[in-house]
Design a protein around this motif. Structure first.
Motif, mmCIF file in Angstrom:
data_model
loop_
_atom_site.group_PDB
_atom_site.id
_atom_site.type_symbol
_atom_site.label_atom_id
_atom_site.label_comp_id
_atom_site.label_asym_id
_atom_site.label_seq_id
_atom_site.Cartn_x
_atom_site.Cartn_y
_atom_site.Cartn_z
ATOM 1 N N LEU A 64 0.814 -1.218 0.000
ATOM 2 C CA LEU A 64 0.000 0.000 0.000
ATOM 3 C C LEU A 64 0.847 1.267 0.000
ATOM 4 O O LEU A 64 0.476 2.278 -0.596
ATOM 5 N N TRP A 65 2.022 1.218 0.642
ATOM 6 C CA TRP A 65 2.802 2.428 0.895
ATOM 7 C C TRP A 65 3.745 2.750 -0.257
ATOM 8 O O TRP A 65 4.344 1.858 -0.846
ATOM 9 N N ASP A 66 3.913 4.041 -0.512
ATOM 10 C CA ASP A 66 4.921 4.497 -1.474
ATOM 11 C C ASP A 66 6.290 4.610 -0.814
ATOM 12 O O ASP A 66 7.318 4.432 -1.473
ATOM 13 N N GLN A 67 6.299 4.933 0.489
ATOM 14 C CA GLN A 67 7.545 5.009 1.240
ATOM 15 C C GLN A 67 7.275 4.508 2.653
ATOM 16 O O GLN A 67 6.207 4.750 3.217
ATOM 17 N N THR A 68 8.256 3.807 3.224
ATOM 18 C CA THR A 68 8.154 3.367 4.612
ATOM 19 C C THR A 68 9.470 3.643 5.320
ATOM 20 O O THR A 68 10.544 3.620 4.712
ATOM 21 N N ALA A 69 9.366 3.878 6.631
ATOM 22 C CA ALA A 69 10.556 4.050 7.465
ATOM 23 C C ALA A 69 10.347 3.259 8.746
ATOM 24 O O ALA A 69 9.298 3.381 9.390
ATOM 25 N N ASN A 70 11.326 2.457 9.106
ATOM 26 C CA ASN A 70 11.280 1.672 10.334
ATOM 27 C C ASN A 70 12.533 1.987 11.145
ATOM 28 O O ASN A 70 13.640 1.724 10.699
ATOM 29 N N GLY A 71 12.332 2.563 12.318
ATOM 30 C CA GLY A 71 13.470 2.939 13.136
ATOM 31 C C GLY A 71 13.736 4.427 13.048
ATOM 32 O O GLY A 71 13.365 5.104 12.086
ATOM 33 N N LEU A 72 14.427 4.936 14.070
ATOM 34 C CA LEU A 72 14.633 6.380 14.188
ATOM 35 C C LEU A 72 15.474 6.955 13.056
ATOM 36 O O LEU A 72 15.186 8.052 12.552
ATOM 37 N N ASP A 73 16.516 6.245 12.637
ATOM 38 C CA ASP A 73 17.369 6.759 11.562
ATOM 39 C C ASP A 73 16.589 6.901 10.258
ATOM 40 O O ASP A 73 16.671 7.933 9.575
ATOM 41 N N GLU A 74 15.836 5.871 9.909
ATOM 42 C CA GLU A 74 15.058 5.926 8.669
ATOM 43 C C GLU A 74 13.975 7.005 8.744
ATOM 44 O O GLU A 74 13.707 7.688 7.751
ATOM 45 N N ILE A 75 13.360 7.153 9.915
ATOM 46 C CA ILE A 75 12.341 8.193 10.070
ATOM 47 C C ILE A 75 12.944 9.569 9.819
ATOM 48 O O ILE A 75 12.386 10.386 9.069
ATOM 49 N N SER A 76 14.084 9.841 10.424
ATOM 50 C CA SER A 76 14.724 11.148 10.236
ATOM 51 C C SER A 76 15.076 11.387 8.778
ATOM 52 O O SER A 76 14.919 12.500 8.251
ATOM 53 N N GLN A 77 15.552 10.343 8.090
ATOM 54 C CA GLN A 77 15.925 10.497 6.682
ATOM 55 C C GLN A 77 14.711 10.803 5.808
ATOM 56 O O GLN A 77 14.752 11.723 4.974
ATOM 57 N N ILE A 78 13.629 10.063 5.995
ATOM 58 C CA ILE A 78 12.447 10.287 5.156
ATOM 59 C C ILE A 78 11.804 11.627 5.471
ATOM 60 O O ILE A 78 11.375 12.353 4.568
ATOM 61 N N VAL A 79 11.743 11.991 6.748
ATOM 62 C CA VAL A 79 11.163 13.284 7.105
ATOM 63 C C VAL A 79 11.980 14.417 6.472
ATOM 64 O O VAL A 79 11.415 15.407 5.991
ATOM 65 N N GLY A 80 13.286 14.250 6.439
ATOM 66 C CA GLY A 80 14.118 15.254 5.782
ATOM 67 C C GLY A 80 13.789 15.394 4.303
ATOM 68 O O GLY A 80 13.766 16.504 3.755
ATOM 69 N N ARG A 81 13.511 14.264 3.646
ATOM 70 C CA ARG A 81 13.155 14.312 2.224
ATOM 71 C C ARG A 81 11.754 14.875 2.002
ATOM 72 O O ARG A 81 11.463 15.449 0.946
ATOM 73 N N LEU A 82 10.878 14.700 3.005
ATOM 74 C CA LEU A 82 9.515 15.206 2.879
ATOM 75 C C LEU A 82 9.418 16.708 3.143
ATOM 76 O O LEU A 82 8.449 17.347 2.717
ATOM 77 N N LYS A 83 10.388 17.270 3.834
ATOM 78 C CA LYS A 83 10.285 18.668 4.262
ATOM 79 C C LYS A 83 10.009 19.636 3.113
ATOM 80 O O LYS A 83 9.126 20.499 3.228
ATOM 81 N N PRO A 84 10.727 19.548 1.978
ATOM 82 C CA PRO A 84 10.429 20.496 0.892
ATOM 83 C C PRO A 84 9.002 20.366 0.362
ATOM 84 O O PRO A 84 8.457 21.333 -0.175
#
Length: 203
Positions: A64-84
């Motif tokens: 279902l998901w286009d992107q997933t993050a599991n764990g704090l490191d992955e969350i920070s990375q994806i959130v950084g990409r989502l910011k713009p």
């Protein structure tokens, strides 16, 4: 969203802004996260669906998901990409982004807390859809990360106690007993009103 209690007709939900998803253990929170995402996918197929979770869950493996993050490191990375993206009003984008966060309150006092808090603030400000899921008791915390979601005053409370609406979203619930609510049934709270709804059970 599901079937409304008053007329047993389908009832919709707003697909912009921040939504709290709360309930005790066994109330159907995981199913609810999945259903919100599936419903949004049917309604707006071009929406990018993102799942953030501190640890892998049954939802992490769904296509279902286009992107997933599991764990704090992955969350920070994806959130950084989502910011713009979330810094731009949702109505100005060719395709919307919707973020679903499992175990949201567990991010308090972690290295990812700051970036997630910024994400939630921008989602609220710019009309992006963000669902934050945690057990009911975890939402009583006064931490800024938790209060940012509570202050939106929009949520779905699964099998709540009578006082949960007032305590969490400053919205009173009709007279209710938790024992009378099966898994998947609860109240959709928005704009100071509470509507009893039964969510579907996903496959």
């Amino acid at each position: 969203l599901g079937i409304g209690d008053v007329d047993l007709e389908p009832i919709g939900f707003d697909t912009s802004g921040v939504l709290m998803l709360a309930g005790p253990a066994g109330s159907g929170r995981t199913n609810a996260v999945r259903w919100f995402a599936e419903s949004l996918r049917h309604f707006q197929p071009t929406t990018t669906l993102v799942l953030l979770s501190i640890r892998r869950s049954p939802l992490s493996f769904l296509p279902l998901w286009d992107q997933t993050a599991n764990g704090l490191d992955e969350i920070s990375q994806i959130v950084g990409r989502l910011k713009p993206v979330v810094d731009v009003p949702a109505d100005d984008l060719p395709a919307k982004v919707a973020v679903f966060i499992e175990g949201y309150a567990e991010l308090v006092s972690t290295p990812a807390e700051g970036v997630v808090l910024d994400l939630v603030k921008q989602a609220r400000r710019n009309g992006h859809f963000l669902v934050a899921e945690s057990e009911t008791t975890a939402w009583s915390s006064p931490w800024p990360l938790v209060m940012e979601v509570r202050n939106a005053r929009t949520g779905f409370l699964l099998t709540p106690d009578q006082v949960d609406g007032d305590n969490l979203l400053r919205t009173p619930l009709p007279r209710v007993k938790r024992a009378d609510l099966p898994p998947g049934r609860g109240f959709y709270l928005r704009g100071g009103t509470a509507t009893k709804v039964q969510l579907p059970l996903t496959d």
